[in-house]
Design an enzyme around this catalytic site. Structure first.
Site, PDB file in Angstrom:
ATOM      1  N   LYS A  26      58.323   7.034  30.294  1.00 25.04           N
ATOM      2  CA  LYS A  26      57.693   7.594  29.108  1.00 25.04           C
ATOM      3  C   LYS A  26      58.441   8.865  28.748  1.00 25.04           C
ATOM      4  O   LYS A  26      59.147   9.424  29.585  1.00 25.04           O
ATOM      5  CB  LYS A  26      56.212   7.842  29.332  1.00 25.04           C
ATOM      6  CG  LYS A  26      55.836   8.706  30.519  1.00 25.04           C
ATOM      7  CD  LYS A  26      54.330   8.602  30.716  1.00 25.04           C
ATOM      8  CE  LYS A  26      53.817   9.562  31.757  1.00 25.04           C
ATOM      9  NZ  LYS A  26      53.963   9.071  33.111  1.00 25.04           N
ATOM     10  N   ASP A  73      57.537  17.411  34.011  1.00 27.86           N
ATOM     11  CA  ASP A  73      58.823  16.706  34.040  1.00 27.86           C
ATOM     12  C   ASP A  73      59.209  16.106  32.699  1.00 27.86           C
ATOM     13  O   ASP A  73      60.172  15.331  32.618  1.00 27.86           O
ATOM     14  CB  ASP A  73      58.825  15.642  35.139  1.00 27.86           C
ATOM     15  CG  ASP A  73      57.755  14.590  34.920  1.00 27.86           C
ATOM     16  OD1 ASP A  73      56.712  14.919  34.312  1.00 27.86           O
ATOM     17  OD2 ASP A  73      57.952  13.439  35.354  1.00 27.86           O
ATOM     18  N   SER A 107      55.196  15.809  38.332  1.00 28.17           N
ATOM     19  CA  SER A 107      54.740  15.672  36.953  1.00 28.17           C
ATOM     20  C   SER A 107      53.924  16.862  36.447  1.00 28.17           C
ATOM     21  O   SER A 107      54.373  17.987  36.486  1.00 28.17           O
ATOM     22  CB  SER A 107      53.959  14.369  36.834  1.00 28.17           C
ATOM     23  OG  SER A 107      53.639  14.126  35.513  1.00 28.17           O
ATOM     24  N   HIS A 108      52.683  16.605  36.049  1.00 29.95           N
ATOM     25  CA  HIS A 108      51.836  17.636  35.448  1.00 29.95           C
ATOM     26  C   HIS A 108      51.093  18.447  36.499  1.00 29.95           C
ATOM     27  O   HIS A 108      50.325  19.338  36.147  1.00 29.95           O
ATOM     28  CB  HIS A 108      50.830  16.940  34.540  1.00 29.95           C
ATOM     29  CG  HIS A 108      50.109  15.860  35.281  1.00 29.95           C
ATOM     30  ND1 HIS A 108      50.749  14.688  35.637  1.00 29.95           N
ATOM     31  CD2 HIS A 108      48.877  15.789  35.789  1.00 29.95           C
ATOM     32  CE1 HIS A 108      49.923  13.943  36.319  1.00 29.95           C
ATOM     33  NE2 HIS A 108      48.772  14.581  36.438  1.00 29.95           N
TER      34      HIS A 108
HETATM   35  C1  G16 Z   1      51.867   8.799  36.231  1.00 29.67           C
HETATM   36  C2  G16 Z   1      52.301   7.415  35.848  1.00 29.67           C
HETATM   37  C3  G16 Z   1      51.518   6.940  34.665  1.00 29.67           C
HETATM   38  C4  G16 Z   1      50.034   7.041  34.921  1.00 29.67           C
HETATM   39  C5  G16 Z   1      49.689   8.453  35.319  1.00 29.67           C
HETATM   40  C6  G16 Z   1      48.246   8.598  35.759  1.00 29.67           C
HETATM   41  O1  G16 Z   1      52.238   9.695  35.233  1.00 29.67           O
HETATM   42  O2  G16 Z   1      53.671   7.352  35.545  1.00 29.67           O
HETATM   43  O3  G16 Z   1      51.894   5.629  34.412  1.00 29.67           O
HETATM   44  O4  G16 Z   1      49.308   6.670  33.802  1.00 29.67           O
HETATM   45  O5  G16 Z   1      50.478   8.853  36.415  1.00 29.67           O
HETATM   46  O6  G16 Z   1      48.038   7.829  36.891  1.00 29.67           O
HETATM   47  P1  G16 Z   1      46.710   7.931  37.729  1.00 29.67           P
HETATM   48  O7  G16 Z   1      45.604   7.588  36.763  1.00 29.67           O
HETATM   49  O8  G16 Z   1      46.864   6.911  38.831  1.00 29.67           O
HETATM   50  O9  G16 Z   1      46.582   9.348  38.211  1.00 29.67           O
HETATM   51  P2  G16 Z   1      52.972  11.065  35.569  1.00 29.67           P
HETATM   52  O10 G16 Z   1      53.160  11.726  34.244  1.00 29.67           O
HETATM   53  O11 G16 Z   1      52.002  11.780  36.483  1.00 29.67           O
HETATM   54  O12 G16 Z   1      54.229  10.674  36.250  1.00 29.67           O
END
Ligand code: G16
Length: 542
Positions: free
Chosen positions: A375, A278, A112-113
């Site tokens: 999302k 992503d 992801s990020h």
């Molecule tokens: C993921 C999940 C999201 C969540 C985020 C942050 O996003 O798909 O539902 O809100 O992580 O999660 P946490 O607070 O546990 O770090 P992504 O964009 O990282 O896939």
């Protein structure tokens, strides 16, 4: 030829909030990737002859893992693999491909990020046939299997050419390499009024989009510039790079500060946006105004009927528990259901499948709808553009009118990153032990009305998810929430979510941190953050 290779288990392959995320060197250990992928396949049933989608965000190690995944899919009996050209598929595009081509499931390779590169992060996530992240019962089965695995299967098929669109044979299996953008762009055209947005661009509307050298670059180029006629310098940093140009592809006020600064200038464009590694997250900034993800969810829900794909209205709205209650007020006004889930997009899947919710969102910069089961960053950008094209008002006017109508939920998240795990656990454990004694106590002028550890009962499959975040609710509707992130790869990240509701429009113009100042002090006092972690301020404020 299919080989069965002996292996020994790793003990740390527990999927977090969104799949397995680790540093690249962890994934590069012998058989680490193979063990995890085999554990995924071993946890599934009846996929023989069916289709598996594979795609990733193009980060370092993406291509190597895609080759391993293809060879293992062939050995385990999948009939077909659909892979994005060059190994590229944004997360929402992968979700769309799984649904559109009725695949059995998909492997989405992304962290992801999080940053990419030889010493940065990588990730593998399994998505089920509805296109969404595997629910907890599947991820738990994968983890259990990973602790017992003693062999994996792989086919000797050599390197498959994933750079040329078309079909090739890999042993008994077919590998179909597809254009990663076309199906997704077509889906967006079916949801939004492209003609209205084109007219808006043609009349001089100015936008800047930062793809952060991540996966949305090719999608943004095609959709915003080629199909919607935005000038050809609208998308920036649009070439996906394995290390995202050395930056965090995280569209927030820290890692996309340059965008924020540009949008605060007098000559700023009308609309600024960015997406993440992503392509599932979004950042929305109007000329002179940052729109928090929680507000964006509420605004999109309130205005969605202006886009053709949502003209019949919404069935319901879902948000994660730490997301502000701004969307709740919209749901109340629309007379539709509002659902509060734990953090993690996987919890929205059942609500969307059952037709209980149409739009979902999270404070962590994610918004999406029932068009896919992830999302979707560009979707959010396009819905905003559609709304702007119809309402013909500035982002700032739309937001301030929304606040005047519904009230404003001042909201901020404070992250303490890379805290020693024991120290972060101590914060949460101590809070948990004190939950029953907190109601009725006061901190300055704030009085605790209720305190709990959020538990979710899924209304569709009736599963229970406990310990999903500690909520301290104050009289008057303000609250602070504490939870540990499930996506970090270094120590623990403590997240503190702070929210205050303000109904009076005369008080809507405050600086957010100022408006939340007493709650921020109270959060530290209640949880002893400084005492436990030794940190006097957060690493990231969004
Ligand atoms: C993921 C999940 C999201 C969540 C985020 C942050 O996003 O798909 O539902 O809100 O992580 O999660 P946490 O607070 O546990 O770090 P992504 O964009 O990282 O896939």
């Amino acid at each position: 030829m299919i080989r069965t290779v002996k292996t020994t288990p790793y003990t740390d392959q527990k999927p977090g909030t969104s799949g397995l995320r680790k540093k690249v060197p962890v994934f590069q250990q012998p058989n680490y990737v193979e063990n995890f992928i085999q554990s995924v396949f071993d946890s599934l049933e009846a996929f023989q002859g069916k289709t598996l989608v594979i795609g990733g965000d193009g980060r370092f190690y993406n291509r190597e893992v895609i080759q391993k995944a293809i060879a293992m899919a062939a050995a385990n009996g999948f009939g077909e693999v659909i892979v994005g050209q060059g190994g590229i598929l944004s997360t929402p595009a992968a979700s769309n491909i799984i649904r559109k081509y009725k695949a059995f499931g998909g492997l989405v390779l992304s962290a992801s990020h999080n940053p990419g590169g030889p010493h940065e992060d990588f990730g593998i996530k399994y998505n089920i046939s509805n296109g969404g992240p595997a629910p907890e019962k599947v991820t738990e089965a994968i983890f259990a299997r990973s602790k017992a695995i003693d062999s994996y299967k792989i086919a000797d098929i050599g390197q498959v050419d994933i750079d040329k669109v078309g079909s090739v044979k890999a042993g008994e299996m077919t590998v179909k390499v597809i254009d990663p953008v076309a199906d997704y762009a077509e889906l967006m055209e079916s949801l939004f009024d492209f003609e209205a947005i084109r007219t808006m661009f043609a009349s001089g509307f100015r936008m800047t989009f930062d793809a952060m050298h991540a996966v949305t670059g090719p999608y943004a180029k095609e959709i915003l510039e080629n199909r919607l006629g935005a000038p050809n310098h609208t998308a920036h940093n649009f070439v996906p790079l394995p290390d995202f140009g050395g930056h965090h592809p995280d569209p927030n006020l820290v890692h996309a500060k340059h965008l924020f600064d540009e949008m605060m200038r007098d000559d700023a464009p009308d609309f600024g946006a960015a997406s993440d590694g992503d392509g599932d997250r979004n950042l929305i900034i109007g000329n002179g105004i940052f729109v928090t993800p929680s507000d964006s969810l509420a605004l999109l829900a309130a205005n969605a009927h202006l886009a053709p794909g949502y003209k019949d209205g919404l069935k319901g709205i879902a948000r994660s528990m730490p997301t502000s209650a701004a969307a709740d007020r919209v749901a109340e006004k629309l007379g539709i259901g509002i659902y509060e889930t734990p953090t993690g997009w996987k919890f929205f899947g059942n609500l969307l499948d059952a037709g209980l919710a149409t739009i979902c969102g999270e404070e962590s910069a994610g918004t999406g709808s029932d068009h896919v089961r992830e999302k979707d960053g560009l979707w959010a950008v396009l819905l905003w553009l559609n709304i702007l094209a119809v309402r013909k008002e500035s982002v700032k006017d739309i937001v301030t009118k929304h606040w005047a109508e519904y009230g404003r939920n001042y909201y901020s998240r404070h992250d303490y990153e890379a805290v020693e795990t024991e120290r972060a656990n101590a914060v949460v454990d101590e809070l948990r032990a004190r939950l029953s004694t907190l109601p009725g106590t006061s901190l300055g002028a704030l009085r605790v009305a209720a305190a709990d550890d959020f538990a979710y009962h899924d209304p569709v499959d009736h599963s229970e998810s406990r310990n999903q975040g500690i909520r301290i609710m104050f009289e008057g509707g303000s609250r602070v929430v504490f939870r540990l992130s499930g996506t970090g790869t270094e120590g623990a990240t403590l997240r503190v979510y702070i929210e205050r509701y303000e109904a009076d429009p005369a008080k809507h113009g405050l600086d957010t941190q100022q408006a939340l100042a007493d709650l921020i002090v109270a959060a530290d006092e209640i949880a002893g953050i400084t005492k436990h972690t030794g940190r006097s301020k957060p690493t990231v404020i969004t």
